[in-house]
Design a protein around this motif. Structure first.
Motif, PDB file in Angstrom:
ATOM      1  N   GLU A 111      35.754  66.578  51.290  1.00 43.24           N
ATOM      2  CA  GLU A 111      36.490  66.595  50.027  1.00 43.24           C
ATOM      3  C   GLU A 111      36.982  68.003  49.713  1.00 43.24           C
ATOM      4  OE1 GLU A 111      33.892  63.006  48.051  1.00 43.24           O
ATOM      5  OE2 GLU A 111      34.557  64.650  46.760  1.00 43.24           O
ATOM      6  N   GLY A 137      39.627  57.375  52.418  1.00 42.02           N
ATOM      7  CA  GLY A 137      38.991  57.658  51.132  1.00 42.02           C
ATOM      8  C   GLY A 137      39.220  56.542  50.129  1.00 42.02           C
ATOM      9  N   SER A 188      31.783  55.540  55.003  1.00 42.41           N
ATOM     10  CA  SER A 188      32.144  54.239  54.471  1.00 42.41           C
ATOM     11  C   SER A 188      32.448  53.313  55.633  1.00 42.41           C
ATOM     12  CB  SER A 188      33.382  54.410  53.591  1.00 42.41           C
ATOM     13  OG  SER A 188      33.854  53.157  53.178  1.00 42.41           O
ATOM     14  N   ARG A 245      38.050  61.636  42.114  1.00 43.69           N
ATOM     15  CA  ARG A 245      37.157  62.769  41.963  1.00 43.69           C
ATOM     16  C   ARG A 245      37.801  64.022  42.548  1.00 43.69           C
ATOM     17  NH1 ARG A 245      32.863  60.802  44.257  1.00 43.69           N
ATOM     18  NH2 ARG A 245      33.258  61.757  46.280  1.00 43.69           N
ATOM     19  N   GLU A 248      29.948  55.998  42.304  1.00 46.45           N
ATOM     20  CA  GLU A 248      29.617  56.999  43.326  1.00 46.45           C
ATOM     21  C   GLU A 248      28.174  57.473  43.157  1.00 46.45           C
ATOM     22  OE1 GLU A 248      31.994  57.503  45.551  1.00 46.45           O
ATOM     23  OE2 GLU A 248      30.566  58.690  46.705  1.00 46.45           O
ATOM     24  N   THR A 279      36.723  58.328  45.240  1.00 47.44           N
ATOM     25  CA  THR A 279      36.741  59.636  45.905  1.00 47.44           C
ATOM     26  C   THR A 279      38.049  60.353  45.615  1.00 47.44           C
ATOM     27  OG1 THR A 279      35.358  58.730  47.644  1.00 47.44           O
ATOM     28  CG2 THR A 279      36.486  60.789  48.136  1.00 47.44           C
ATOM     29  N   ARG A 280      39.148  59.621  45.665  1.00 48.21           N
ATOM     30  CA  ARG A 280      40.443  60.259  45.424  1.00 48.21           C
ATOM     31  C   ARG A 280      40.541  60.773  43.997  1.00 48.21           C
ATOM     32  NH1 ARG A 280      45.209  56.949  48.445  1.00 48.21           N
ATOM     33  NH2 ARG A 280      44.162  56.586  50.431  1.00 48.21           N
TER      34      ARG A 280
END
Lengths: 204, 423
Positions: free
Chosen positions: A56, B46, A121, B53, B369, B50-51
């Motif tokens: 990330e 993703g 995932s 965040r 999450e 997640t995106r």
């Protein structure tokens, strides 16, 4: 309420208009650019070997670099090509830094801290194994071969675009792809012959 | 197995370089595994949470980048800034006549031209429609003394009942204190945002409405349910179905105001106003009036501390940031757990942090999450029973999460382990 959906807007907007929109400083333009390219960047940095823990941050780093450099984007290539270039450069820098850090730790006789991997995932345990196998094998390639292979086989780009991104002649790209496929094939066959794929950490 | 190159004519290459499928087939069973891995890698883009965040984290970093860039470039743009200011003032004075979509009454146009230049904001007396373009911002005045600053690409309508309705974009409103029994309200989608004399902003985009309160008190109503927001608080509601991973009723305000942190769930994941060039002073002061909270680049400082190998400093910074309302605070809470787990290697501390998040933000944007992280960490600690219980709770709570498949697989594996060890 009749609103044009953001994703609908961003897919209708050609690259030059999207870039111009972003350069006005409009946050919605940046959001549209992010929405359009975040999946590509995420997939690419993951395939290049950035660990789940750092992914990330790496994706954010790429978009910060895009933000800083967008005023210099001239439109000679597609926006996605340009973003791939930025991402590849950034991942290379990350790898160098990690190698230097590991080397220093080794030289100073410090134990490398083991960082538990984030669970990926996956739809199933089998899928996790296949993906982990691919990731492991890709890491055994040299950085140049890995980048070319990821862009061609996973991102599905034409070899001309791959050449633009990695900055070398098309024939060189073909050569790297040829060797990368050969190496990957040999490694995969070796592992398969041993009868197991790498296990995920903590897997029962 | 996806092979994009087999559809590409003339992708050409050496004669012995076959397409992907031919190559993988030539490897036999090993090739099949590789092919499945490639297909899995192609889907690794993703999930929505997640995106979102990452987007919220990106906002703070870009803000810091923008400030740094502006700081060393100011000598070269100060001349241009002066020119832009002059043009903007001239444009603002003439905007009522020149903007095609702005239907103003003759009386309001006359009033606008009679007023001294620094207060020449168009006065919307009757039904009107105002659109700003990509490079435009605008101020208008409404009956009763309310002043509205419109951001770029904003569409505001004053309906037959002279109620403002925000169709798209961003407005910052200054509403004078209302007489007893009177309220000022702006409509945004199915929501009514009512004010009692205050300063606040409303953002509408393709899928959500966000309200941020600077001063005073604001009520958000939908279908008779109300949520009251005080100064410094913000809230986001969905226009359609909420994204996967969020509870279906995330869009409707709670009937009674809950804990302050819950009332501030979901800051809209929009770029900060400060990134916009020519940002209205009102918008900027709206962000700085939250000055009691840590500065916006704290997340960046925390990240730098981690990179420098100082997780304790990162934790201290994130702890301060976690007290902020909205997504920034939620993200900081979540990140604290990750620092404890991945940098301090203390999974139990990570669990404590995440469990605190679950209590403080029961319907937080990052709840799915966090829940998933709790399940995974319990599994890693070998606390199989609790991991199964948390996993089952995840599946009940997040019926539309994209991570359901992962959790189902994990819970099945853990349950099998539990059954095997239980006599």
């Amino acid at each position: 309420m009749a609103l044009v959906g953001m994703s609908q807007q961003s897919t209708r907007i050609p690259d030059p208009d999207l870039v111009a929109w972003c350069l006005t400083g409009d946050p919605q333009g940046w959001r549209a650019l992010y929405n359009r390219h975040v999946g590509q960047v995420m997939r690419f940095v993951a395939a290049l070997g950035v660990g789940a823990n750092d992914r990330e941050d790496a994706v954010q780093d790429v978009f910060v670099a895009v933000y800083k450099s967008l005023p210099s984007f001239r439109g000679e290539a597609q926006l996605s090509t340009w973003i791939y270039k930025i991402a590849a450069r950034h991942v290379n820098r990350l790898s160098s830094r990690r190698r230097m850090r590991d080397l220093l730790s080794h030289l100073l006789w410090r134990e490398l801290k083991h960082q538990p991997a984030m669970v990926e995932s996956h739809d199933s345990v089998e899928r996790a194994g296949d993906l982990e196998l691919l990731d492991t094998l890709l890491q055994k390639l040299s950085s140049k071969k890995r980048t070319a292979l990821v862009l061609f086989e996973i991102e599905g780009l034409p070899v001309e675009e791959v050449a633009q991104i990695v900055g070398c002649p098309i024939n060189t790209v073909w050569s790297r792809l040829h060797h990368a496929r050969a190496e990957l094939g040999k490694l995969a066959a070796k592992i398969h012959a041993r009868g197991h794929a790498p296990r995920r950490e903590g897997q029962a | 197995m996806s092979d994009k190159h087999s559809q590409q004519p003339g992708s050409g290459g050496p004669r012995n370089f076959g397409d992907q499928e031919a190559w993988l087939n030539s490897l036999g069973p090993a090739g099949q595994a590789l092919g499945r891995g490639i297909a899995a890698a192609q889907g690794r883009t993703g999930d929505e949470i997640t995106r979102r965040r990452m987007w919220s984290g990106l906002g703070g970093r870009l803000r810091a980048t923008s400030k740094a860039r502006t700081a060393w470039r100011w000598p070269t743009v100060v001349g241009l800034a002066g020119l832009v200011l002059v043009v903007a003032v001239i444009g603002a004075l003439q905007l009522g006549a020149s903007t095609p979509a702005n239907h103003m009454t003759e009386a309001s146009a006359k009033e606008a031209s009679d007023v001294a230049p620094e207060r020449a904001e168009p006065f919307l007396q009757g039904p009107a429609e105002v659109n700003t373009g990509a490079n435009e911002t605008m101020r208008v005045r409404l009956r009763g003394g309310t002043r509205v600053a419109l951001g770029t690409r904003t569409h505001l309508v004053l309906n037959d009942r002279l109620e403002p309705e925000l169709k798209l974009g961003r407005v910052v409103l200054d509403v004078p204190k209302q007489a007893p029994g009177h309220t000022f309200a702006v409509k945004a989608g199915p929501y009514h945002v009512s004010v009692l004399g205050t300063r606040f902003s409303v953002d509408v985009d393709s899928d959500s409405v966000a309200v941020q309160v600077v001063e005073g008190v604001v009520e958000v109503t939908r279908h008779g349910r109300k949520l009251r927001l005080a100064a410094g608080q913000n809230w986001t509601g969905w226009l359609g179905a909420p994204p996967p991973g969020l509870a279906p009723d995330d869009g409707a305000p709670a009937a009674k105001p809950s804990h302050a942190a819950s009332a501030t769930r979901g800051v809209s994941a929009r770029m900060p106003v400060a990134l916009r060039r020519g940002a209205e002073a009102s918008s900027q002061s709206q962000t700085t009036s939250l000055g009691a909270h840590p500065p916006p680049d704290v997340a960046n400082q925390a990240r730098q501390a981690l990179a420098a190998g100082d997780p304790d400093k990162a934790l201290a910074l994130l702890a301060a940031l976690s007290k902020q309302p909205g997504l920034a605070g939620e993200n900081a809470s979540y990140e604290m757990g990750r620092v404890w787990l991945q940098h301090k290697l203390q999974p139990r501390q990570a669990l404590l942090v995440w469990q605190r998040y679950q209590r403080q933000h029961p319907q937080g944007v990052l709840r799915a999450e966090v829940d998933l992280s709790v399940v995974e960490t319990l599994a890693k600690l070998g606390d199989v029973r609790r991991a199964v219980a948390e996993g089952q709770a995840f599946l009940r709570r997040h019926t539309r999460s994209e991570r359901r498949g992962d959790v189902e697989a994990l819970v099945s594996a853990l349950q099998a382990k539990l059954n095997a060890t239980t006599p």
